[in-house]
Design a protein around this motif. Sequence first.
Motif, PDB file in Angstrom:
ATOM      1  N   ARG A   1       0.783  -1.232  -0.106  1.00  0.00           N
ATOM      2  CA  ARG A   1      -0.007   0.107   0.001  1.00  0.00           C
ATOM      3  C   ARG A   1       0.908   1.288  -0.051  1.00  0.00           C
ATOM      4  O   ARG A   1       2.104   1.228   0.629  1.00  0.00           O
ATOM      5  CB  ARG A   1      -0.690   0.174   1.410  1.00  0.00           C
ATOM      6  CG  ARG A   1      -1.966  -0.830   1.284  1.00  0.00           C
ATOM      7  CD  ARG A   1      -2.808  -0.892   2.522  1.00  0.00           C
ATOM      8  NE  ARG A   1      -3.728  -1.714   2.579  1.00  0.00           N
ATOM      9  CZ  ARG A   1      -4.713  -1.921   3.519  1.00  0.00           C
ATOM     10  NH1 ARG A   1      -4.820  -0.949   4.479  1.00  0.00           N
ATOM     11  NH2 ARG A   1      -5.561  -2.967   3.485  1.00  0.00           N
TER      12      ARG A   1
ATOM     13  N   GLN B   1      -4.577  10.152  13.056  1.00  0.00           N
ATOM     14  CA  GLN B   1      -3.527   9.552  11.824  1.00  0.00           C
ATOM     15  C   GLN B   1      -2.110  10.057  11.916  1.00  0.00           C
ATOM     16  O   GLN B   1      -1.270   9.439  11.968  1.00  0.00           O
ATOM     17  CB  GLN B   1      -4.182   9.204  10.484  1.00  0.00           C
ATOM     18  CG  GLN B   1      -5.463   8.579  10.426  1.00  0.00           C
ATOM     19  CD  GLN B   1      -6.215   8.670   9.005  1.00  0.00           C
ATOM     20  OE1 GLN B   1      -6.479   9.695   8.718  1.00  0.00           O
ATOM     21  NE2 GLN B   1      -6.585   7.537   8.459  1.00  0.00           N
TER      22      GLN B   1
ATOM     23  N   ASN C   1      -3.768   6.511  15.238  1.00  0.00           N
ATOM     24  CA  ASN C   1      -4.701   5.578  14.243  1.00  0.00           C
ATOM     25  C   ASN C   1      -4.247   5.303  13.072  1.00  0.00           C
ATOM     26  O   ASN C   1      -3.308   5.832  12.626  1.00  0.00           O
ATOM     27  CB  ASN C   1      -6.108   6.519  13.845  1.00  0.00           C
ATOM     28  CG  ASN C   1      -6.670   7.183  14.876  1.00  0.00           C
ATOM     29  OD1 ASN C   1      -6.713   6.885  16.152  1.00  0.00           O
ATOM     30  ND2 ASN C   1      -7.773   8.256  14.869  1.00  0.00           N
ATOM     31  N   CYS C   2      -4.647   4.071  12.324  1.00  0.00           N
ATOM     32  CA  CYS C   2      -4.280   3.809  11.300  1.00  0.00           C
ATOM     33  C   CYS C   2      -4.547   4.485  10.214  1.00  0.00           C
ATOM     34  O   CYS C   2      -5.687   5.225  10.070  1.00  0.00           O
ATOM     35  CB  CYS C   2      -5.189   2.229  10.872  1.00  0.00           C
ATOM     36  SG  CYS C   2      -4.762   1.505   9.288  1.00  0.00           S
TER      37      CYS C   2
ATOM     38  N   TRP D   1      -4.674   3.954   7.244  1.00  0.00           N
ATOM     39  CA  TRP D   1      -5.870   3.223   5.957  1.00  0.00           C
ATOM     40  C   TRP D   1      -7.247   3.462   6.359  1.00  0.00           C
ATOM     41  O   TRP D   1      -7.965   3.980   5.882  1.00  0.00           O
ATOM     42  CB  TRP D   1      -5.277   2.052   5.499  1.00  0.00           C
ATOM     43  CG  TRP D   1      -4.132   2.110   4.601  1.00  0.00           C
ATOM     44  CD1 TRP D   1      -3.925   2.902   3.399  1.00  0.00           C
ATOM     45  CD2 TRP D   1      -2.855   1.757   5.163  1.00  0.00           C
ATOM     46  NE1 TRP D   1      -2.193   2.742   3.106  1.00  0.00           N
ATOM     47  CE2 TRP D   1      -1.786   2.261   4.056  1.00  0.00           C
ATOM     48  CE3 TRP D   1      -2.266   0.976   6.235  1.00  0.00           C
ATOM     49  CZ2 TRP D   1      -0.574   1.665   3.989  1.00  0.00           C
ATOM     50  CZ3 TRP D   1      -1.273   0.526   6.274  1.00  0.00           C
ATOM     51  CH2 TRP D   1      -0.088   0.889   5.224  1.00  0.00           C
ATOM     52  N   CYS D   2      -7.336   2.864   7.832  1.00  0.00           N
ATOM     53  CA  CYS D   2      -8.803   2.774   8.115  1.00  0.00           C
ATOM     54  C   CYS D   2      -9.300   3.636   9.042  1.00  0.00           C
ATOM     55  O   CYS D   2     -10.331   3.685   9.675  1.00  0.00           O
ATOM     56  CB  CYS D   2      -9.142   1.380   8.544  1.00  0.00           C
ATOM     57  SG  CYS D   2      -8.079   0.730  10.169  1.00  0.00           S
ATOM     58  N   ASN D   3      -8.342   4.247   9.890  1.00  0.00           N
ATOM     59  CA  ASN D   3      -8.521   5.293  11.031  1.00  0.00           C
ATOM     60  C   ASN D   3      -8.860   4.768  12.245  1.00  0.00           C
ATOM     61  O   ASN D   3      -9.478   5.526  13.015  1.00  0.00           O
ATOM     62  CB  ASN D   3      -9.311   6.487  10.454  1.00  0.00           C
ATOM     63  CG  ASN D   3      -9.264   7.754  11.363  1.00  0.00           C
ATOM     64  OD1 ASN D   3      -8.493   8.197  11.875  1.00  0.00           O
ATOM     65  ND2 ASN D   3     -10.361   8.419  11.464  1.00  0.00           N
ATOM     66  N   VAL D   4      -8.739   3.530  12.527  1.00  0.00           N
ATOM     67  CA  VAL D   4      -9.052   2.824  13.713  1.00  0.00           C
ATOM     68  C   VAL D   4      -7.771   3.115  14.583  1.00  0.00           C
ATOM     69  O   VAL D   4      -7.026   3.055  14.360  1.00  0.00           O
ATOM     70  CB  VAL D   4      -9.088   1.339  13.638  1.00  0.00           C
ATOM     71  CG1 VAL D   4      -9.391   0.391  14.743  1.00  0.00           C
ATOM     72  CG2 VAL D   4     -10.324   1.022  12.518  1.00  0.00           C
TER      73      VAL D   4
ATOM     74  N   ALA E   1      -4.805  -3.690  17.796  1.00  0.00           N
ATOM     75  CA  ALA E   1      -4.433  -3.624  16.477  1.00  0.00           C
ATOM     76  C   ALA E   1      -3.124  -4.683  16.128  1.00  0.00           C
ATOM     77  O   ALA E   1      -2.562  -5.223  17.274  1.00  0.00           O
ATOM     78  CB  ALA E   1      -3.684  -1.978  16.361  1.00  0.00           C
TER      79      ALA E   1
END
Length: 50
Positions: free
Chosen positions: A5, A17, A22-23, A25-28, A34
Amino acid sequence: MTAARTIPAAEDLMFGQAKGWNCVWCNVRLDRGAVSVGWACGREGPALAN
């Protein structure tokens, strides 16, 4: 095998982010279950070692 990616540009990241909370790519949130995908390495910008 999955394709690599591309990291989003800094101006496209949300606050969490950009802070590394946060990730990208997915903002989790990364502090809740994780899975590490490794350290960010590079030769440009803030990753450049002086």
